[in-house]
Design an enzyme around this catalytic site. Structure first.
Site, PDB file in Angstrom:
ATOM      1  N   GLY A   9       0.766  -1.107   0.080  1.00  0.00           N
ATOM      2  CA  GLY A   9       0.026   0.068  -0.202  1.00  0.00           C
ATOM      3  C   GLY A   9       0.743   1.241  -0.040  1.00  0.00           C
ATOM      4  O   GLY A   9       1.972   1.248  -0.454  1.00  0.00           O
ATOM      5  N   GLY A  12       4.125   0.624   1.954  1.00  0.00           N
ATOM      6  CA  GLY A  12       5.124  -0.420   1.390  1.00  0.00           C
ATOM      7  C   GLY A  12       5.517   0.171  -0.074  1.00  0.00           C
ATOM      8  O   GLY A  12       6.834  -0.119  -0.243  1.00  0.00           O
ATOM      9  N   LYS A  76      -2.395  -4.240   6.783  1.00  0.00           N
ATOM     10  CA  LYS A  76      -3.299  -3.804   7.956  1.00  0.00           C
ATOM     11  C   LYS A  76      -3.098  -4.810   9.076  1.00  0.00           C
ATOM     12  O   LYS A  76      -2.919  -5.754   8.857  1.00  0.00           O
ATOM     13  CB  LYS A  76      -4.757  -3.515   7.219  1.00  0.00           C
ATOM     14  CG  LYS A  76      -4.896  -2.803   6.275  1.00  0.00           C
ATOM     15  CD  LYS A  76      -4.896  -1.176   6.756  1.00  0.00           C
ATOM     16  CE  LYS A  76      -5.176  -0.198   5.712  1.00  0.00           C
ATOM     17  NZ  LYS A  76      -4.805   1.210   6.041  1.00  0.00           N
ATOM     18  N   ASN A 102       0.866  -0.131  11.849  1.00  0.00           N
ATOM     19  CA  ASN A 102       0.272   0.392  12.984  1.00  0.00           C
ATOM     20  C   ASN A 102      -0.146  -0.376  14.141  1.00  0.00           C
ATOM     21  O   ASN A 102      -0.266  -1.882  13.839  1.00  0.00           O
ATOM     22  CB  ASN A 102      -1.006   1.499  12.682  1.00  0.00           C
ATOM     23  CG  ASN A 102      -0.853   2.584  11.721  1.00  0.00           C
ATOM     24  OD1 ASN A 102       0.366   3.222  11.869  1.00  0.00           O
ATOM     25  ND2 ASN A 102      -1.649   2.930  10.743  1.00  0.00           N
ATOM     26  N   LYS A 178       3.554   6.431  18.598  1.00  0.00           N
ATOM     27  CA  LYS A 178       2.689   6.498  17.428  1.00  0.00           C
ATOM     28  C   LYS A 178       1.361   6.032  17.535  1.00  0.00           C
ATOM     29  O   LYS A 178       0.508   7.011  17.099  1.00  0.00           O
ATOM     30  CB  LYS A 178       3.190   5.511  16.223  1.00  0.00           C
ATOM     31  CG  LYS A 178       2.628   5.287  15.059  1.00  0.00           C
ATOM     32  CD  LYS A 178       2.966   6.568  14.079  1.00  0.00           C
ATOM     33  CE  LYS A 178       2.410   6.254  12.819  1.00  0.00           C
ATOM     34  NZ  LYS A 178       2.704   5.177  11.969  1.00  0.00           N
ATOM     35  N   ASN A 186      -6.566   9.756  13.837  1.00  0.00           N
ATOM     36  CA  ASN A 186      -7.046   8.917  12.728  1.00  0.00           C
ATOM     37  C   ASN A 186      -8.602   8.929  12.310  1.00  0.00           C
ATOM     38  O   ASN A 186      -9.219   9.162  11.393  1.00  0.00           O
ATOM     39  CB  ASN A 186      -6.570   7.766  12.968  1.00  0.00           C
ATOM     40  CG  ASN A 186      -5.323   7.556  11.994  1.00  0.00           C
ATOM     41  OD1 ASN A 186      -4.293   8.324  12.518  1.00  0.00           O
ATOM     42  ND2 ASN A 186      -5.014   6.412  11.630  1.00  0.00           N
TER      43      ASN A 186
END
Length: 298
Positions: A9, A12, A76, A102, A178, A186
């Site tokens: 994505g 990457g 993900k 994440n 993070k 988000n």
């Protein structure tokens, strides 16, 4: 090095581009549309420096990790176990595996599937996919790489490719930092579809973000994680350094795709419940994003 990137994505593709440009043999593993685009036209990076293209290998199969010296896992969070299962039989015994994801528990979860250590990496980059095989860089790009025997060599290769990388035995602390940033931005960015700079200008937004941050800090510290006292200032500063960035969750909702909210605000809610720490602000954001996802699937 021969490098495979599982989950090609925005993250990457960005790091894959830089590593390929530096001369490494990169194979992207992603969706068929990406594979077709990259095989036809190469991997495209759009940034402040202009538009560039590099040739890379691409496949939709987990067999793409075969023979790789280094595997970057960028899927993900909800796909971690399934992704691990697709590559487990094809990994070289000597391959180093990095989780550029994440959330705070992906390296542990992936390692359990693969039966081998996975190095956690905290990623600080603003990117988005413009189209298949076409990534746009909006800011930053630095990494905090967990400590391992291979980490110094990997960090040196990344630095040489233009990826600022720090090796740290406190990578979990960085991942929590993070996570707190992601929990603050988000969901709000996703629900409003606003970039960070415009988001914080809304009435009550900074106060709401402060509530989210305070809950996250309480959960993190109760989990034995070290969080800087000025983490709120760090969170708010992101609205300047990444003013034009919409969150990955915003991009997912805009495309009608499942988000990682269960592993962001949702993780804080679950961890808080286990520790007896109330997390109402995070619970509300998690609930609202899940409602939008449900509406869009209807």
């Amino acid at each position: 090095m021969k490098i495979a990137i599982l989950g090609a994505g925005a993250v990457g593709c960005y790091y894959g581009f830089l590593l390929a440009r530096a001369g490494h043999a990169v194979t992207l593993i992603g969706r068929p549309a990406l594979v077709e685009a990259v095989r036809s036209d190469g991997l495209v990076l759009e940034s402040a420096a202009g538009r560039e293209t590099v040739p890379v290998q691409a496949t939709a199969s987990g067999q793409g990790v075969a023979g790789a010296d280094l595997v970057l896992v960028c899927v993900k969070s909800g796909d971690t176990e399934a992704a691990g299962a697709t590559i487990a039989a094809h990994l070289s015994p000597s391959a180093a595996i990095l989780s550029l994801q994440n959330g705070v528990d992906n390296a542990e979860r992936l390692g359990a599937v693969l039966g081998r250590p996975v190095v956690p990496v905290a990623v600080y980059v603003a990117t988005e996919m413009v189209g298949p095989g076409h990534v746009r860089h909006n800011g930053r790009g630095d990494l905090v790489l967990g400590a391992s025997e291979a980490s110094p060599t990997i960090a040196a290769a990344f630095d040489a490719a233009g990826i600022p990388t720090t090796v740290s035995d406190r990578a979990l602390d960085a991942l929590w930092g993070k996570l707190i940033l992601n929990c603050a931005y988000n969901a709000l960015s996703a629900l409003t579809q606003l970039p960070y700079g415009r988001l914080v200008q809304g009435a009550g937004v900074i106060a709401a973000m402060t509530d989210v941050v305070q809950e996250c800090v309480a959960v993190a510290r109760a989990s034995g994680v070290s969080v800087p006292d000025d983490i709120r200032d760090t969170v708010l500063a992101l609205s300047t350094s990444m003013a034009d960035q919409r969150s990955s969750t915003a991009q997912d909702l805009a495309r009608g795709r499942p988000s990682e909210i269960d592993h962001l605000n949702g993780y804080v809610v679950r961890r808080g419940a286990a520790l007896g720490i109330p997390t109402p602000a995070n619970r509300m954001l998690h609930t609202l994003v899940k409602l939008v996802e449900r509406r869009d699937r209807a």
